[in-house]
Write a protein that holds these residues in place. Structure first.
Motif, mmCIF file in Angstrom:
data_model
loop_
_atom_site.group_PDB
_atom_site.id
_atom_site.type_symbol
_atom_site.label_atom_id
_atom_site.label_comp_id
_atom_site.label_asym_id
_atom_site.label_seq_id
_atom_site.Cartn_x
_atom_site.Cartn_y
_atom_site.Cartn_z
ATOM 1 N N LEU A 115 -2.297 -7.732 -4.077
ATOM 2 C CA LEU A 115 -2.009 -9.048 -3.508
ATOM 3 C C LEU A 115 -2.827 -10.148 -4.159
ATOM 4 O O LEU A 115 -2.376 -11.296 -4.235
ATOM 5 N N THR A 116 -4.026 -9.826 -4.634
ATOM 6 C CA THR A 116 -4.893 -10.831 -5.246
ATOM 7 C C THR A 116 -4.832 -10.809 -6.766
ATOM 8 O O THR A 116 -5.549 -11.578 -7.419
ATOM 9 N N GLY A 117 -3.994 -9.927 -7.333
ATOM 10 C CA GLY A 117 -3.895 -9.861 -8.784
ATOM 11 C C GLY A 117 -5.075 -9.184 -9.445
ATOM 12 O O GLY A 117 -5.323 -9.394 -10.636
ATOM 13 N N ALA B 202 0.814 -1.216 0.000
ATOM 14 C CA ALA B 202 0.000 0.000 0.000
ATOM 15 C C ALA B 202 0.846 1.264 0.000
ATOM 16 O O ALA B 202 0.306 2.364 -0.033
ATOM 17 N N ASN B 203 2.178 1.108 0.059
ATOM 18 C CA ASN B 203 3.113 2.235 0.043
ATOM 19 C C ASN B 203 2.885 3.170 1.240
ATOM 20 O O ASN B 203 2.907 4.387 1.105
ATOM 21 N N VAL B 204 2.680 2.568 2.412
ATOM 22 C CA VAL B 204 2.609 3.335 3.661
ATOM 23 C C VAL B 204 3.999 3.221 4.290
ATOM 24 O O VAL B 204 4.271 2.317 5.076
ATOM 25 N N ALA C 81 6.582 -10.782 -5.601
ATOM 26 C CA ALA C 81 5.682 -11.402 -6.584
ATOM 27 C C ALA C 81 4.489 -10.512 -6.880
ATOM 28 O O ALA C 81 4.022 -10.431 -8.017
ATOM 29 N N ALA C 82 3.973 -9.816 -5.848
ATOM 30 C CA ALA C 82 2.787 -8.978 -6.046
ATOM 31 C C ALA C 82 3.104 -7.716 -6.822
ATOM 32 O O ALA C 82 2.265 -7.235 -7.600
ATOM 33 N N THR C 83 4.293 -7.152 -6.645
ATOM 34 C CA THR C 83 4.605 -5.870 -7.277
ATOM 35 C C THR C 83 5.248 -6.016 -8.645
ATOM 36 O O THR C 83 5.152 -5.100 -9.456
ATOM 37 N N THR C 84 5.897 -7.139 -8.913
ATOM 38 C CA THR C 84 6.523 -7.304 -10.230
ATOM 39 C C THR C 84 5.565 -7.856 -11.271
ATOM 40 O O THR C 84 5.859 -7.823 -12.456
ATOM 41 N N SER C 85 4.395 -8.341 -10.840
ATOM 42 C CA SER C 85 3.444 -8.867 -11.819
ATOM 43 C C SER C 85 2.740 -7.757 -12.590
ATOM 44 O O SER C 85 2.222 -7.986 -13.680
ATOM 45 N N HIS D 115 -1.850 1.393 -13.274
ATOM 46 C CA HIS D 115 -1.307 0.511 -12.245
ATOM 47 C C HIS D 115 -0.565 1.360 -11.218
ATOM 48 O O HIS D 115 0.005 2.401 -11.548
ATOM 49 N N GLN D 116 -0.561 0.887 -9.989
ATOM 50 C CA GLN D 116 0.248 1.506 -8.943
ATOM 51 C C GLN D 116 1.567 0.739 -8.894
ATOM 52 O O GLN D 116 1.581 -0.466 -8.637
ATOM 53 N N HIS D 117 2.667 1.436 -9.128
ATOM 54 C CA HIS D 117 3.948 0.755 -9.262
ATOM 55 C C HIS D 117 4.990 1.440 -8.382
ATOM 56 O O HIS D 117 5.338 2.601 -8.611
ATOM 57 N N GLY D 118 5.495 0.699 -7.369
ATOM 58 C CA GLY D 118 6.519 1.263 -6.497
ATOM 59 C C GLY D 118 6.002 2.517 -5.812
ATOM 60 O O GLY D 118 4.907 2.564 -5.261
ATOM 61 N N ARG D 119 6.812 3.556 -5.855
ATOM 62 C CA ARG D 119 6.413 4.833 -5.260
ATOM 63 C C ARG D 119 5.612 5.679 -6.231
ATOM 64 O O ARG D 119 5.121 6.746 -5.858
ATOM 65 N N ASP D 120 5.472 5.236 -7.469
ATOM 66 C CA ASP D 120 4.690 5.987 -8.451
ATOM 67 C C ASP D 120 3.244 5.515 -8.390
ATOM 68 O O ASP D 120 2.787 4.716 -9.209
#
Length: 522
Positions: free
Chosen positions: A477-479, A108-110, A331-335, A396-401
């Motif tokens: 997390l659930t894709g 969630a980038n908290v 796995a959740a963030t690189t998909s 998509h939400q990616h990393g800090r972006d």
């Protein structure tokens, strides 16, 4: 002659050698291995903390927290030598709990939450490897590591409000005319604004870090320690109000020649140093003598010695339990592909009469976001009123972006310097719909804007950034679909805020169907 077979004594059976007992040095080595593994597994979280320490003077004390904690442990080496090392696998239950929260916070980038979780995992691993008796003796040095987390920015708004109130009160007591407009103060000699640097957060955090150590070393009862820490939190807040008010008074009495620029900052730190010295000198009056050494606990004779195997098992289990969560997060963030949309824009149709749309000027207030999402921004006019509309959409939400990633607004010469004053949530009625929005005021020296914003994710509107973060984290997390949009409308006002509210509601009545259709198509 040989003895008769009946009276021969049987040879004793061969026995296995007793397991080697673990030494204290081996326990320390195992702890160092576990901590090193945690820092390596969660290196992104560690680097995020170091980056904040490096770029922010408010949190630069983070570099000193671990050395101070180590020094506090070294001071207790005599007491620690009398305590047994008893690895306790039961403490390992805290690792998956903290790891699961770390995973949710990271996805969630908290940032502040997953940093706290890493420190808590480190503390739990230390207690598991060394044992509860040693963990109890090291309670304060271990807990002190939590101050390494750069936290407290949520207090900036309330601190600015308190400082502004305090300045107005003191100026009125001194008989100086002052007119307040949010966090702007107008005096006959000039105008002042209470901004982030005036909030006193850096003094508050520094006072907490120093006051906690001082209380731990000066007092033995936890009642006095907690009381001094509470005073260490209260005094810098009050002192910062006095500091800010005196700066304004000096500027007013000197016709804006003193307490301006660099001497403004120098005066602030000198004042804080004096207040801290007085705080510690006063606290020393109630100092308590050092407590008598705690006798070593009696270890039951039947208690099995700590073996190297047991120590290695607990240490290995700590690393294994901590290693699960970075793998799931990876796995959740690189998909998902990056959130970069190539700088393209959303396209809204022309507004219905009497509204017309024009491009927003560089001097207008623009919402800032990281990355390159799809955007739409325009100023809408109906001949008498002007309302700006800004849409931001991330595929998509990616990393800090991501949509909610904080962006620090830079001061650019020639452009207005905007300051936000949150005002909470409110309900508005648009057409036949009821929406909840975040309301705030963006103010520069010349302009005040009333701002409404809300978010849309998978067709659900919400004004809560926290709820949006949870929804996005679950989608990652659930894709699922982790796209999200932010809708902002803003209008200028002087004294009649209701006029701006009516203009913003009228524009949303006209444009909300087109906004929703465009977001569905995107």
């Amino acid at each position: 002659m040989s003895a008769p077979a009946a009276v021969r004594r049987a040879a004793p059976p061969a026995t296995e050698p007793a397991p080697a007992a673990a030494s204290r040095a081996q326990a320390v080595l195992a702890l160092l291995v576990v901590v090193t593994a945690l820092l390596a597994l969660y290196h992104a979280t560690v680097l995020s903390m170091v980056a904040v320490w490096w770029r922010s003077a408010t949190f630069a004390h983070g570099f000193a927290i671990a050395p101070i904690s180590g020094w506090l442990v070294w001071r207790k080496r005599g007491e620690l030598a009398r305590l047994p090392v008893r690895p306790d696998a039961r403490v390992l239950a805290a690792l998956p709990c903290a790891g699961a929260v770390w995973l949710l916070a990271s996805v969630a980038n908290v940032q502040v939450l997953h940093q706290f979780c890493l420190v808590l995992m480190t503390i739990a691993a230390a207690v598991a490897v060394l044992g509860v008796p040693l963990g109890r003796a090291l309670a304060f040095p271990l807990a002190y590591l939590l101050l390494a987390v750069p936290f407290g920015e949520v207090l900036i708004g309330p601190l600015i409000g308190f400082t502004t109130d305090f300045c107005v009160l003191l100026l009125q007591l001194l008989g100086i005319p002052v007119f307040r407009d949010n966090n702007y103060l107008m005096l006959p000699t000039g105008s002042w604004s209470v901004v982030e640097a005036c909030s006193g957060l850096r003094y508050l955090i520094a006072s907490l870090a120093m006051g906690a150590v001082y209380a731990y070393l000066t007092y033995t009862s936890w009642q006095r320690r907690l009381a001094f820490v509470a005073v260490s939190l209260l005094v810098p807040v009050l002192a910062n109000g006095v500091r800010a008010a005196l700066i304004i008074v000096l500027g007013h009495w000197s016709d804006m020649t003193l307490a301006i620029g660099v001497d403004h900052l120098i005066y602030g730190w000198v004042f804080f140093g004096l207040v801290t010295w007085l705080l510690f000198r006063t606290g020393a009056r109630w100092a308590q003598p050092p407590a008598a050494p705690t006798p070593a606990p009696v270890v039951p004779a039947r208690a099995a010695p700590v073996t190297v195997r047991r120590l290695a098992t607990v240490a290995s289990a700590a690393v294994a339990l901590a290693a699960v969560w970075p793998g799931i997060e990876l796995a959740a963030t690189t998909s998902a592909p990056p959130a970069d949309e190539g700088g393209r824009e959303l396209r809204l149709p022309p507004p219905p009469a009497p509204w017309t749309a024009v491009k927003m000027a560089p001097t207008d207030w623009h919402a800032l976001h990281r990355g390159r999402p799809l955007r739409w921004s325009a100023s809408y006019r109906d001949g008498a009123r002007t309302v700006s509309l800004q849409l931001t959409w991330y595929r998509h939400q990616h990393g800090r972006d991501d949509l909610l990633a904080p962006v620090r607004r830079m001061v650019i010469p020639g452009l207005p310097r905007w300051h936000e004053t949150p005002a909470g949530q409110r309900a508005i009625v648009v057409g036949q719909r009821r929406l909840r929005v975040q309301q705030s005021t963006e103010q520069s020296a010349e302009t005040k804007l009333l701002v409404w914003r809300w978010y849309r994710q998978q067709g659900v509107d919400t004004s809560s950034a926290q709820l949006l973060k949870l929804r996005l984290a679950w989608s990652k997390l659930t894709g699922g679909d982790d796209s999200a949009a932010e809708i902002i409308v803003a209008a200028a006002y002087d004294d009649d805020r209701a006029q701006a509210e009516r203009a913003m509601t009228a524009l949303l009545d006209a444009m909300l169907p087109a906004i929703e259709q465009q977001l569905r198509q995107a």
